[in-house]
Design an enzyme around this catalytic site. Structure first.
Site, PDB file in Angstrom:
ATOM      1  N   SER A  40       0.828  -1.216   0.000  1.00  0.00           N
ATOM      2  CA  SER A  40       0.000   0.000   0.000  1.00  0.00           C
ATOM      3  C   SER A  40       0.858   1.260   0.000  1.00  0.00           C
ATOM      4  O   SER A  40       0.398   2.322  -0.429  1.00  0.00           O
ATOM      5  CB  SER A  40      -0.937   0.000   1.210  1.00  0.00           C
ATOM      6  OG  SER A  40      -0.203   0.127   2.408  1.00  0.00           O
ATOM      7  N   GLU A 111       1.921   0.249  10.154  1.00  0.00           N
ATOM      8  CA  GLU A 111       2.445  -1.091   9.852  1.00  0.00           C
ATOM      9  C   GLU A 111       2.513  -1.976  11.101  1.00  0.00           C
ATOM     10  O   GLU A 111       3.236  -2.966  11.122  1.00  0.00           O
ATOM     11  CB  GLU A 111       3.840  -0.960   9.221  1.00  0.00           C
ATOM     12  CG  GLU A 111       3.900  -0.087   7.970  1.00  0.00           C
ATOM     13  CD  GLU A 111       3.050  -0.619   6.815  1.00  0.00           C
ATOM     14  OE1 GLU A 111       2.907  -1.847   6.704  1.00  0.00           O
ATOM     15  OE2 GLU A 111       2.505   0.196   6.054  1.00  0.00           O
TER      16      GLU A 111
HETATM   17  C1  SIN Z   1       1.730  -2.488   3.194  1.00  0.00           C
HETATM   18  O1  SIN Z   1       1.564  -1.553   3.991  1.00  0.00           O
HETATM   19  O2  SIN Z   1       0.874  -2.781   2.354  1.00  0.00           O
HETATM   20  C2  SIN Z   1       2.997  -3.293   3.248  1.00  0.00           C
HETATM   21  C3  SIN Z   1       4.232  -2.490   3.370  1.00  0.00           C
HETATM   22  C4  SIN Z   1       4.549  -1.627   2.195  1.00  0.00           C
HETATM   23  O3  SIN Z   1       3.686  -1.161   1.448  1.00  0.00           O
HETATM   24  O4  SIN Z   1       5.767  -1.371   1.981  1.00  0.00           O
END
Ligand code: SIN
Length: 201
Positions: A40, A111
């Site tokens: 994301s 996160e």
């Molecule tokens: C996420 O938050 O989807 C995973 C970590 C990232 O995007 O780097």
């Protein structure tokens, strides 16, 4: 002496990694650093950055193997989101952001469902390299779901939603972002394709 109630599974990373990341404090002493986003964080920054540029990390691949209890699912019905999995010889293309440590509070919270701060080397389009920060959810974290076939992953995504919205939006937004980056990612493409077929989009 062992005290009942204080026992913790050895090596297990808890559901909320905010405190561990704050204590580990990787890169806290830098004025600026590069952050590598592969999920994301590619399509939704949500924090201030100085500049951004596509970059790759060698030896890792993106996989829908991490559970989401707080964004795209709930503890009882977790969604699926991506993490990085070690894969010698493979390369993961993502988006790198030049940031200051002032964004760590926001990122550690966002996160927090199993992702830990790691230092990894990223390579930019001009061949230059920088050691930077990546949030990775490893198999020992409490929200880890692990490998499943594409059909099962797509079905779980189709059925899941959480405080940040439907799990399907995460998968389709990431697929669009990877398309824009011209990333070669058969796993994420296959999940998005199967999901589209399931939900008729
Ligand atoms: C996420 O938050 O989807 C995973 C970590 C990232 O995007 O780097």
């Amino acid at each position: 002496m062992l005290v009942a109630g204080c026992l913790k599974a050895p090596l297990a990373v808890s559901f909320d990694t905010t405190e561990v990341n704050r204590e580990t404090a990787i890169f806290d002493d830098h004025d600026e650093l590069w952050l590598f986003g592969y999920g994301s964080l590619i399509y939704k920054a949500g924090f201030e950055y100085i500049e951004r540029a596509p970059a790759t990390i060698d030896g890792w691949v993106r996989r829908y193997w991490q559970g989401s209890h707080d964004h795209r699912g709930t503890p009882d019905a977790p969604g699926r989101v991506v993490t990085l999995v070690e894969a010698p010889g493979e390369t993961c293309l993502g988006m790198a952001y030049r940031v200051t440590p002032s964004v760590f509070g926001y990122l550690d919270h966002r996160e927090k469902n199993g992702y830990l701060r790691f230092a990894k080397t990223m390579t930019f389009a001009d061949g230059s390299e920088e050691k930077g920060l990546v949030y990775i959810a490893t198999p020992d974290n409490a929200a880890w779901l692990g490998e499943a076939d594409i059909e099962a992953i797509a079905a779980q995504v189709a059925a899941s939603k959480g405080p940040s919205g439907p799990n399907r939006d995460y998968v389709l937004d990431l697929a669009d972002a990877l398309d824009e980056l011209e990333a070669d990612d058969p796993h994420c493409l296959a999940v998005a394709e199967r999901l589209r077929a399931l939900i008729g989009r």
